[in-house]
Design a protein around this motif. Structure first.
Motif, PDB file in Angstrom:
ATOM      1  N   GLY A  12       0.888  -1.157  -0.002  1.00 12.92           N
ATOM      2  CA  GLY A  12       0.079  -0.080   0.180  1.00 12.92           C
ATOM      3  C   GLY A  12       0.800   1.248  -0.051  1.00 12.92           C
ATOM      4  O   GLY A  12       2.196   1.279  -0.621  1.00 12.92           O
ATOM      5  N   SER A  13       0.483   2.294   0.736  1.00 14.53           N
ATOM      6  CA  SER A  13       1.017   3.624   0.479  1.00 14.53           C
ATOM      7  C   SER A  13       1.939   3.686   1.714  1.00 14.53           C
ATOM      8  O   SER A  13       2.609   4.884   1.957  1.00 14.53           O
ATOM      9  CB  SER A  13       0.010   4.668   0.722  1.00 14.53           C
ATOM     10  N   GLY A  14       2.193   2.693   2.626  1.00 12.05           N
ATOM     11  CA  GLY A  14       3.082   2.551   3.641  1.00 12.05           C
ATOM     12  C   GLY A  14       2.271   2.273   4.832  1.00 12.05           C
ATOM     13  O   GLY A  14       1.177   2.911   4.853  1.00 12.05           O
ATOM     14  N   PRO A  15       2.796   1.542   5.902  1.00 11.86           N
ATOM     15  CA  PRO A  15       4.147   1.068   5.964  1.00 11.86           C
ATOM     16  C   PRO A  15       4.402   0.262   4.839  1.00 11.86           C
ATOM     17  O   PRO A  15       3.434  -0.375   4.407  1.00 11.86           O
ATOM     18  CB  PRO A  15       4.144   0.528   7.281  1.00 11.86           C
ATOM     19  N   SER A  16       5.963  -0.148   4.543  1.00  9.14           N
ATOM     20  CA  SER A  16       5.933  -1.074   3.482  1.00  9.14           C
ATOM     21  C   SER A  16       6.621  -2.424   4.356  1.00  9.14           C
ATOM     22  O   SER A  16       6.751  -2.432   5.514  1.00  9.14           O
ATOM     23  CB  SER A  16       7.138  -0.526   2.578  1.00  9.14           C
ATOM     24  N   LEU A  17       7.019  -3.365   3.388  1.00  9.23           N
ATOM     25  CA  LEU A  17       7.625  -4.404   3.862  1.00  9.23           C
ATOM     26  C   LEU A  17       8.968  -4.278   4.740  1.00  9.23           C
ATOM     27  O   LEU A  17       9.738  -3.604   4.149  1.00  9.23           O
ATOM     28  CB  LEU A  17       7.988  -5.368   2.799  1.00  9.23           C
ATOM     29  N   VAL A  18       8.884  -4.801   5.860  1.00  5.81           N
ATOM     30  CA  VAL A  18      10.206  -4.550   6.959  1.00  5.81           C
ATOM     31  C   VAL A  18      10.806  -6.152   6.643  1.00  5.81           C
ATOM     32  O   VAL A  18      10.567  -6.968   7.118  1.00  5.81           O
ATOM     33  CB  VAL A  18       9.631  -4.337   8.193  1.00  5.81           C
ATOM     34  N   PRO A  19      12.221  -5.877   5.976  1.00  2.83           N
ATOM     35  CA  PRO A  19      12.873  -7.137   5.888  1.00  2.83           C
ATOM     36  C   PRO A  19      13.486  -7.592   7.136  1.00  2.83           C
ATOM     37  O   PRO A  19      13.309  -6.851   8.294  1.00  2.83           O
ATOM     38  CB  PRO A  19      13.980  -6.684   5.113  1.00  2.83           C
ATOM     39  N   GLN A  20      13.637  -9.039   7.279  1.00  4.93           N
ATOM     40  CA  GLN A  20      13.854  -9.760   8.335  1.00  4.93           C
ATOM     41  C   GLN A  20      15.242  -9.094   9.241  1.00  4.93           C
ATOM     42  O   GLN A  20      15.160  -8.952  10.357  1.00  4.93           O
ATOM     43  CB  GLN A  20      14.321 -11.256   8.071  1.00  4.93           C
ATOM     44  N   ARG A  21      16.004  -8.669   8.309  1.00  4.80           N
ATOM     45  CA  ARG A  21      17.528  -8.023   8.734  1.00  4.80           C
ATOM     46  C   ARG A  21      17.245  -6.876   9.652  1.00  4.80           C
ATOM     47  O   ARG A  21      17.488  -6.467  10.879  1.00  4.80           O
ATOM     48  CB  ARG A  21      18.337  -7.618   7.807  1.00  4.80           C
ATOM     49  N   VAL A  22      16.130  -5.946   9.250  1.00  9.09           N
ATOM     50  CA  VAL A  22      15.660  -4.893   9.951  1.00  9.09           C
ATOM     51  C   VAL A  22      14.769  -5.296  11.356  1.00  9.09           C
ATOM     52  O   VAL A  22      15.130  -4.657  12.480  1.00  9.09           O
ATOM     53  CB  VAL A  22      14.755  -3.923   9.067  1.00  9.09           C
TER      54      VAL A  22
END
Ligand SMILES: Cc1ncc(COP(=O)(O)O)c(C=O)c1O
Length: 386
Positions: A12-22
């Motif tokens: 969507g317009s945010g929040p976006s996908l947060v990678p596992q590292r983060v």
């Protein structure tokens, strides 16, 4: 853990996908906000932000607030009551900036375009008079998926001794943001869009002209919390770092890791990937009957805004995507509500796999043929012929 959030593909317009590292960085043990380890990480974070903003500004840091706090901070520090401020308005965030300027006692002078169109830079330039104090522009207008050109404004601003103030919440790290080259005096962003960190931090930067205005103010900023001269005492003051507020330590871990990911990819390569991802998805969605809303050349690479075909019900399609496919896309606001969808092409979302999941789900929910859309998506991602 005592609860489990549902798995979601955030497009969507945010929040976006947060990678596992983060996420792993976020979960590390909390240290004190003046711990030597943390102070070093703050320095690295500021350096990484400078590289991402393309600026040498010493005053560069993440504010402890969502993006909206970046807007409030910019206006609180660099706009004084009675200032004449030219403001570009072609969507919700331009409207909000106008509102914030009024609340700060400034005199906003609106230069407008309809929602979904960029504003002619010449029109903005001609609104800058010798008594203009600042110009506010939203670079990535998230409410419409339009990218507003900034280049060409700074000469007119300097001639008028006005500051150029920019919101790059959605554009940062996905599309060229060249603050020093463009002569931008201060800018802010958000952690939750193309940087792929959770929401809650507002990367912020200010150059010498902006800081000079702050030093010369007739009265201090009305906001104590967002007074940059106080915040800078913690983020890099000359007499060492002094307590201002307790920094959100773990969020800064997350942002630092997200920025390292940006640096590993390379900022320019990241822009290029977002451009490609935008065009690939655009081609695929066109095959499903979803045409892009902004005209060619005015699009924000990080957000693909598409028109809903006649007879398609906004809420029910988005609801089915979420509940049956675990995919979030955004509807629209104001005059575009029910007429336009906004699809994030942000960081980890700007890759073939999540886009293919979306295309497959949309073709099913809309009852449109899948193959031509998939072919267009794959063609968009295929390496260019040598
Ligand atoms: C262009 C723009 N400016 C400001 C904001 C405000 O950011 P936040 O929601 O993090 O407060 C947003 C959020 O979507 C945005 O897209």
């Amino acid at each position: 853990m005592s609860f489990e959030p549902p798995p979601r593909l955030l497009l969507g317009s945010g929040p976006s996908l947060v990678p596992q590292r983060v996420r792993d960085a976020l979960a590390q043990p909390t240290v004190g906000h003046l711990d030597p380890f943390f102070v070093e990480l703050m320095e690295e974070t500021a350096d990484l932000l400078r590289a991402t903003f393309r600026t040498e500004n010493a005053a560069t840091l993440p504010l402890s607030s969502p993006g909206s706090g970046g807007m409030d901070a910019m206006i609180a520090n660099f706009v004084e009551p009675g200032d004449r401020v030219v403001v570009a308005v072609n969507g919700l965030f331009g409207e909000r900036t106008t509102d914030a300027l009024r609340r700060a006692g400034a005199e906003p002078v609106r230069v407008e375009a309809e929602w979904g169109r960029a504003i002619d830079v010449d029109e903005l330039r001609s609104a800058i008079t010798p008594d203009t104090d600042a110009v506010c522009v939203v670079h990535g207008e998230t409410s419409t998926g339009v990218c507003q050109p900034i280049e060409g404004l700074s000469d007119a601003c300097r001639d008028a001794e006005a500051l150029l103030l920019v919101d790059c919440v959605t554009s940062l790290s996905s599309q060229p943001v060249l603050l020093d080259e463009w002569g931008v005096d201060a800018a802010f962003s958000g952690s939750q869009k193309c940087l792929n960190a959770p929401p809650g931090l507002a990367p912020f930067t200010a150059g010498e002209r902006a800081l000079e205005k702050l030093r010369g103010r007739a009265s201090p900023p009305r906001s104590w919390f967002f007074d940059l001269s106080l915040i800078l005492g913690y983020w890099g003051g000359e007499g060492g770092r002094v307590y201002h507020h307790t920094a959100p330590v773990n969020m800064i871990y997350a942002l630092a890791e997200a920025l390292r990911i940006v640096a590993e990819e390379g900022v320019e390569q990241r822009w290029e990937r977002h451009h490609r991802a935008h065009e690939a998805l655009r081609g695929a969605l066109a095959q499903l009957g979803l045409e892009r809303f902004p005209p060619d050349g005015e699009e924000l690479w990080a957000l693909l805004a598409v028109k809903l075909p006649d007879g398609v019900d906004d809420a029910s399609v988005r609801g089915t995507l979420l509940t049956e496919h675990g995919i979030e896309i955004a509807g629209s606001l104001g005059p575009l509500a029910g007429k336009v969808w906004r699809i994030g092409v942000m960081g980890e979302g700007a890759r073939p796999e999540p886009q293919e999941r979306l295309v497959r789900a949309l073709s099913q929910v809309l009852g449109r043929e899948l193959e031509p859309a998939l072919e267009a998506l794959h063609a968009g991602w295929a390496p260019a012929p040598a």
